[in-house]
Write a protein that holds these residues in place. Structure first.
Motif, PDB file in Angstrom:
ATOM      1  N   ASN A   1     -39.171  51.645 125.021  1.00  0.00           N
ATOM      2  CA  ASN A   1     -39.805  50.445 125.549  1.00  0.00           C
ATOM      3  C   ASN A   1     -38.993  49.983 126.756  1.00  0.00           C
ATOM      4  OD1 ASN A   1     -40.772  47.933 126.110  1.00  0.00           O
ATOM      5  ND2 ASN A   1     -40.679  47.169 124.016  1.00  0.00           N
TER       6      ASN A   1
ATOM      7  N   GLY B   1     -39.890  47.829 128.995  1.00  0.00           N
ATOM      8  CA  GLY B   1     -40.445  46.612 129.577  1.00  0.00           C
ATOM      9  C   GLY B   1     -39.691  45.338 129.258  1.00  0.00           C
ATOM     10  N   VAL B   2     -38.529  45.439 128.627  1.00  0.00           N
ATOM     11  CA  VAL B   2     -37.830  44.194 128.252  1.00  0.00           C
ATOM     12  C   VAL B   2     -36.752  43.897 129.291  1.00  0.00           C
ATOM     13  CG1 VAL B   2     -36.676  42.974 126.384  1.00  0.00           C
ATOM     14  CG2 VAL B   2     -38.267  44.798 125.859  1.00  0.00           C
ATOM     15  N   THR B   3     -37.131  43.119 130.281  1.00  0.00           N
ATOM     16  CA  THR B   3     -36.208  42.893 131.395  1.00  0.00           C
ATOM     17  C   THR B   3     -35.120  41.882 131.045  1.00  0.00           C
ATOM     18  OG1 THR B   3     -37.913  41.408 132.186  1.00  0.00           O
ATOM     19  CG2 THR B   3     -37.717  43.513 133.310  1.00  0.00           C
ATOM     20  N   GLU B   4     -35.373  41.034 130.061  1.00  0.00           N
ATOM     21  CA  GLU B   4     -34.420  39.986 129.706  1.00  0.00           C
ATOM     22  C   GLU B   4     -33.381  40.541 128.721  1.00  0.00           C
ATOM     23  OE1 GLU B   4     -33.910  36.720 130.601  1.00  0.00           O
ATOM     24  OE2 GLU B   4     -32.328  36.772 129.073  1.00  0.00           O
TER      25      GLU B   4
ATOM     26  N   VAL C   1     -36.201  53.447 118.206  1.00  0.00           N
ATOM     27  CA  VAL C   1     -36.701  52.595 119.286  1.00  0.00           C
ATOM     28  C   VAL C   1     -35.583  52.358 120.284  1.00  0.00           C
ATOM     29  CG1 VAL C   1     -37.742  50.391 119.888  1.00  0.00           C
ATOM     30  CG2 VAL C   1     -38.303  51.462 117.710  1.00  0.00           C
TER      31      VAL C   1
ATOM     32  N   GLN D   1     -29.963  43.349 117.328  1.00  0.00           N
ATOM     33  CA  GLN D   1     -29.377  42.638 116.191  1.00  0.00           C
ATOM     34  C   GLN D   1     -30.285  42.717 114.967  1.00  0.00           C
ATOM     35  OE1 GLN D   1     -28.494  38.667 117.402  1.00  0.00           O
ATOM     36  NE2 GLN D   1     -27.673  38.087 115.439  1.00  0.00           N
ATOM     37  N   LYS D   2     -31.589  42.607 115.210  1.00  0.00           N
ATOM     38  CA  LYS D   2     -32.542  42.599 114.108  1.00  0.00           C
ATOM     39  C   LYS D   2     -32.921  44.005 113.678  1.00  0.00           C
ATOM     40  CE  LYS D   2     -32.738  38.353 113.605  1.00  0.00           C
ATOM     41  NZ  LYS D   2     -32.135  37.860 112.378  1.00  0.00           N
TER      42      LYS D   2
ATOM     43  N   LEU E   1     -31.190  40.598 120.943  1.00  0.00           N
ATOM     44  CA  LEU E   1     -31.724  40.121 119.664  1.00  0.00           C
ATOM     45  C   LEU E   1     -32.465  41.228 118.936  1.00  0.00           C
ATOM     46  CD1 LEU E   1     -32.966  36.545 120.579  1.00  0.00           C
ATOM     47  CD2 LEU E   1     -31.102  37.147 119.054  1.00  0.00           C
ATOM     48  N   MET E   2     -33.198  42.048 119.705  1.00  0.00           N
ATOM     49  CA  MET E   2     -33.941  43.136 119.065  1.00  0.00           C
ATOM     50  C   MET E   2     -32.974  44.129 118.416  1.00  0.00           C
ATOM     51  SD  MET E   2     -36.887  43.738 121.931  1.00  0.00           S
ATOM     52  CE  MET E   2     -38.034  44.777 121.040  1.00  0.00           C
TER      53      MET E   2
ATOM     54  N   ASN F   1     -47.434  48.132 129.399  1.00  0.00           N
ATOM     55  CA  ASN F   1     -46.328  47.598 128.613  1.00  0.00           C
ATOM     56  C   ASN F   1     -45.039  48.375 128.838  1.00  0.00           C
ATOM     57  OD1 ASN F   1     -47.710  45.501 127.181  1.00  0.00           O
ATOM     58  ND2 ASN F   1     -48.789  47.117 126.091  1.00  0.00           N
TER      59      ASN F   1
ATOM     60  N   GLU G   1     -34.753  45.970 115.289  1.00  0.00           N
ATOM     61  CA  GLU G   1     -36.036  46.371 115.870  1.00  0.00           C
ATOM     62  C   GLU G   1     -35.803  47.400 116.962  1.00  0.00           C
ATOM     63  OE1 GLU G   1     -39.145  43.905 116.628  1.00  0.00           O
ATOM     64  OE2 GLU G   1     -39.111  43.188 114.570  1.00  0.00           O
TER      65      GLU G   1
ATOM     66  N   ASN H   1     -31.066  39.068 126.847  1.00  0.00           N
ATOM     67  CA  ASN H   1     -30.933  38.378 125.556  1.00  0.00           C
ATOM     68  C   ASN H   1     -31.987  38.830 124.558  1.00  0.00           C
ATOM     69  OD1 ASN H   1     -28.653  36.582 125.885  1.00  0.00           O
ATOM     70  ND2 ASN H   1     -29.881  35.704 127.538  1.00  0.00           N
ATOM     71  N   THR H   2     -33.180  39.103 125.053  1.00  0.00           N
ATOM     72  CA  THR H   2     -34.236  39.592 124.174  1.00  0.00           C
ATOM     73  C   THR H   2     -33.854  40.963 123.629  1.00  0.00           C
ATOM     74  OG1 THR H   2     -35.734  38.468 125.687  1.00  0.00           O
ATOM     75  CG2 THR H   2     -36.734  39.857 124.023  1.00  0.00           C
TER      76      THR H   2
END
Lengths: 624, 343
Positions: free
Chosen positions: A303, A305-308, A49, A317-318, A314-315, A279, A320, A310-311
């Motif tokens: 993906n 679509g994640v403009t932020e 991902v 880090q996890k 975190l993804m 998406n 994902e 910090n999000t």
């Protein structure tokens, strides 16, 4: 009482239902590949991902001209040849079985005829086998489509010596506007294109207008406009039918009306499963019949679509996300993250400059103050004085900017050609440095000392939200204002939509802009930066263009028509030096790139010209 | 009642006309050279582009009236235009994004209304007691908290620290499942679709993703609901008929439930309708923080990129919802308060 019984029944159903849900919910259905957890992060070796920000505009090779689009197309499509790993000059065969050269006879002695023997046994994603006709169709179709704002000029220029198919048609018809071209001339245009690219047995032959040394770079992998598509599938899906008479029906269509806008059918290592545009997510699957063997990672999700940030972080880090896009200002937040690899200072073919507008449109222009050299403004031709330009170049604190703003991920330019192409110039040649004494010297000489005596006032404009450019303006302001209290620089932010018409009308005294290579050749930098018809000199007014024509055009033309590599290097070394001596632009920095992925991602190799952050085919995931 | 509904619905085209005229009037102040920026994503992307050809191709230099009539003409043919920022038709963009926002809103509205009313009632019943002060302080704090701060905090704790509530709508594996042909999409709302497909694993996954944004939205709007309920309850509790009810010896909870609450809920209904609209429209920041691709995210991207057809399309869509929700609120009045008759 009765109502209470009902309440209990409902409650019981809810509790039992929830219990069932939790029980079944924790175990996804059997066919789903389950990730295992490693140090609190989920790990799945078959799924990769990538999480970015900013989606593709289109997947059509004739239209895509942005990194986000070519990033995706890179995984689906292939080219005739590819760059040799670690090189920007040598090629290896891909869908062709040999790289043409004069020595092997596949390039004619005059450098105008290129032949590519086409590989056999290559399968498209739909199972069809690649033929030379597919290759011929791919190029012809893209050239005929040639939409406004697309990349096809890169092929039309070497093949026909024109900037667009419409220009070619106009020339053939002898008219000024494409609307006036008659049927006969349209047909002639089509024949001309179809004659330029021909199938000859198992070879595909390109007949160029003139010798064009970067031609192989323009065809090589990473150039989405030279992607090979499947003719039969295209026609079945309603694309150009391959006939000379009909091409105008598919010419310059709205982006979304082309078959390839959202679909892809190539020979690449991954095939498209879906582009979920709402998406901004691309799902791809390993191409089982890929001619170099199927990819190690079975499924890839991009993906965008994640403009932020910090999000995204975190993804990662996890677990994902296996890899994420990290802008330069956020890279300190990644440093030291457990289980994450940060690779910095990757030399990308990308540089940023501030163009000096040598003939500012000063009518009612808020950016030039009074429009006169009276201490409250600047005259329209302020930057046509070499002394002013040089003074500005010495007044910019390159080192502080690189250290503080781009956090060391850049270097001071040697000229308009970035350091990724350092084979083409002398890396011992001098560069500009922050030297206020020298700046003062040049300011004193400018306009016969008038500038020093009266002072000036100018406004620099940066595009919101690009704060890197804002700080560049401020550093320049700081340098210049420290030289003479009569010098005033103001810095103003502007939304792109507001800025565009002002830039277009020539109102901006300096234009902050960057260039990312289309292909790995110095011509792709000297032309836009220095040629009188190049993109950047178009922001400098008639005076700037005349200056460029006198200073650079002849050398640039010599460089592109020279087939001897040694002579080419001499020409570009000279152009590089001249681009600093004549200072048409303030060269701010050569940008570096970075990659951020989980430690378990193996096989990453950096390729400075690759549009994609990752070549998923080269990757695998392993915990060792 | 029916004639009332029909009459109200007849206003809809008038409202829509007004809104579109207003938007087009605003847009007409932007020249073609500003509007062409939609097609060039950034200053560095203008390379080898003939901007004049783009302006000609998309008729960006037409006078506003011509643009408006062309747009209305297209609309009458069921075509809202192409959204340059989301790479699809405006109709498709709304159709794909709305279920996400609706799902979020529906999930948020239930805890907000129930929790807000409950807390409001408690707060008013224990007027000026410690419990009242606590809820009020909590309410004011949450109400004044910027949504992006609260959102980021919830994300950090819920995902970063605890790892329970990931951003997005589904996990990667669930996305792949939803893409399969065996999974049928009924509503576009993953929680409902997964239940209808009897895929509880996907339901659970969708639920996990929606909790954090719902919690954030709920926190922000609880405060609002609580304060309205509280003040309206206090008002009612001081009315004569409540005193009468108490005087005739009714138990306190009967007084509150049967006599006070019903009347106190009328203003609450009005704001609940508005709150629903506020939630639908105000999810922009929460959607961005939690990477939840709904209408809010669509609108903000379209607006910053001057994607006119998309902005107009979404505005129209919201206008329709606004009129419909207001109608439903009016209808609800007559249910809650039998004195209200709609004619």
């Amino acid at each position: 009482m009765k109502s209470k019984v009902w309440l209990w029944v409902i409650l019981a159903i809810v509790v039992v239902g929830a219990a069932v849900l939790i029980w079944t919910g924790q175990k996804p259905a059997k066919e789903v590949e389950v990730a295992k957890t490693v140090d609190g992060a989920s790990f799945n070796p078959n799924l990769f991902v990538y999480v970015g920000a900013g989606d593709a505009e289109t997947l059509d090779p004739s239209r895509a001209y942005d990194t986000a689009s070519s990033e995706i197309m890179f995984q689906y499509y292939e080219n005739l040849i590819a760059y040799k790993e670690g090189s920007l000059e040598e090629f290896v065969p891909m869908l062709a079985t040999e790289v043409p050269s004069v020595e092997n006879g596949l390039i004619s002695a005059d450098g105008k005829r290129y032949s590519f023997p086409i590989r056999k046994g290559v399968k498209f994603h739909n199972g069809a086998e690649l033929t030379p006709e597919d290759v011929e169709y791919s190029f012809e179709r893209n050239i005929f489509a040639d939409p406004v704002g697309g990349p096809m000029w890169m092929l039309i220029e070497p093949l026909f010596g024109k900037a667009s198919i419409e220009d070619l048609a106009c020339e053939i018809a002898g008219v000024d506007s494409f609307d006036q071209v008659d049927e006969a001339a349209l047909l002639k245009t089509a024949r001309r294109v179809m004659d330029a690219i021909e199938v000859d047995g198992d070879k595909v032959v390109f007949n160029l207008n003139t010798a064009y040394p970067p031609f192989l770079s323009i065809l090589a992998r990473n150039s989405s406009w030279s992607s090979i598509i499947n003719k039969k599938w295209m026609i079945e899906n309603g694309a150009w039918d391959g006939k000379a008479e009909t091409w105008t029906q598919w010419h310059n269509l709205d982006t979304e009306k082309q078959v390839l806008f959202e679909k892809a059918m190539g020979t690449g290592p991954y095939k498209q499963v879906e582009w979920d545009r709402s998406n901004s997510r691309h799902t791809m699957e390993a191409h089982a019949d890929y001619w170099q063997g199927p990819a190690a990672i079975k499924t890839v999700i991009v993906n965008n679509g994640v403009t932020e940030f910090n999000t995204r972080k975190l993804m990662l880090q996890k677990g994902e996300a296996d890899a994420i896009y990290v802008p330069v200002e956020n890279s300190p937040q990644i440093e030291g993250m457990e289980g994450v690899t940060l690779i910095r200072n990757l030399p990308r073919l990308n540089n940023v400059c501030a163009i000096f507008n040598q003939e500012i449109n000063a009518v009612d222009n808020e950016f030039v103050g009074s429009g006169k050299l009276d201490g409250n403004g600047i005259p329209a031709d302020f930057f046509s004085d070499l002394n002013i330009r040089k003074a500005f170049c010495y007044a910019f604190d390159y080192d502080s900017f690189i250290k503080e703003v781009v956090l060391g991920e850049a270097s001071v330019p040697y000229g308009v050609i970035p350091q990724g192409l350092s084979d083409f110039f002398d890396t011992n040649s001098p560069r500009y440095n922050y030297d206020l004494k020298k700046a003062e010297e040049y300011f004193k000489k400018a306009f016969n000392g008038e500038v020093w005596e009266k002072g000036f006032k100018v406004t620099l404009v940066w595009n919101i939200p690009n704060t890197t450019r804002k700080t560049a303006c401020e550093i320049l302001e700081h340098g210049i204002e420290a030289i003479n209290p009569k010098f005033q620089v103001e810095v103003q932010g502007m939304e792109w939509a507001t800025m565009l018409p002002r830039r277009r009308e020539g109102r901006l005294p300096m234009v902050f802009i960057g260039w990312l290579a289309d292909y790995a050749d110095p011509h792709n930098f000297v032309y836009p930066y220095l040629h009188s018809k190049g993109d950047f000199m178009s922001f400098t007014g008639d005076k700037g263009r005349a200056f460029a024509a006198a200073q650079f055009d002849a050398l640039i033309n010599a460089g592109i028509n020279e087939t001897d590599q040694k002579k080419r290097i001499q020409i570009y070394t000279e152009l590089q030096k001249k681009s600093l001596d004549q200072a048409p632009h303030l060269m701010l920095y050569d940008a570096y790139d970075r990659r951020v992925h989980r430690d378990w991602v193996k096989g990453f190799v950096f390729d400075p010209i690759c549009p994609a952050q990752y070549d998923f085919y080269a990757l695998s995931k392993s915990l060792d | 009642m029916l004639s009332y509904i029909v009459r109200r619905l007849m206003f809809l085209p008038v409202v829509l006309f007004g809104i579109t005229v207003l938007i087009f009037a605003l847009i007409s102040t932007l020249g073609p050279w500003t509007r062409v920026a939609t097609f060039i994503p950034s200053p560095d992307a203008e390379r080898h582009v003939d901007l004049e050809a783009i302006i000609r191709k998309y008729n960006l230099d037409d006078p506003p009236l011509k643009m408006y009539t062309r747009w209305v003409n297209n609309l009458l043919h069921g075509n809202l235009g192409w959204s340059q920022s989301s790479h699809m038709t405006v109709m498709e963009a709304i159709k794909r994004r709305f279920p996400a926002t609706l799902e979020l809103t529906l999930f948020a509205v239930i805890p907000v209304i129930i929790g807000g009313i409950l807390l409001g009632v408690i707060s008013s019943v224990y007027h000026n007691k410690p419990i009242d002060h606590t809820t009020r302080i909590m309410a004011i704090t949450l109400w004044s908290m910027p949504d992006f701060v609260l959102g980021l905090a919830v994300l950090m704790v819920g995902y970063g620290v605890l790892g329970w509530f990931p951003p997005g709508r589904l996990s990667a594996w669930a996305e792949l499942e939803v893409l399969k042909e065996s999974f049928r999409s009924f509503t576009g709302m993953h929680t409902i679709d997964s239940l209808l497909n009897l895929r509880f694993d996907i339901f659970w996954d969708a639920l996990r993703h929606i909790i954090a944004p719902v919690f954030t939205l709920a926190c922000l709007w609880w405060a609002f609901m609580l304060r309205i309920t509280r003040s309206s309850m206090l008002d009612v509790l001081n009315q004569d008929y409540v005193r009468t009810a108490r005087a005739k010896g009714l138990a306190e909870n009967v007084v509150i439930k049967k006599h006070a609450l019903g009347n106190a809920l009328i203003p609450v209904t009005t704001v609940a309708g508005n709150m629903l609209l506020g939630l639908l429209g105000g999810v922009m920041i929460v959607e961005t923080v939690f990477n939840y691709p709904g209408l809010g995210l669509l609108t903000s991207t379209a607006a910053t990129r001057l994607d006119v057809p998309c902005v107009v399309g979404v505005a129209l869509f919201y206008a329709i919802i606004l009129v419909l929700v207001n109608l439903v609120v009016d209808l609800l009045y007559s249910v809650i308060d039998p004195r209200v008759r709609l004619e």
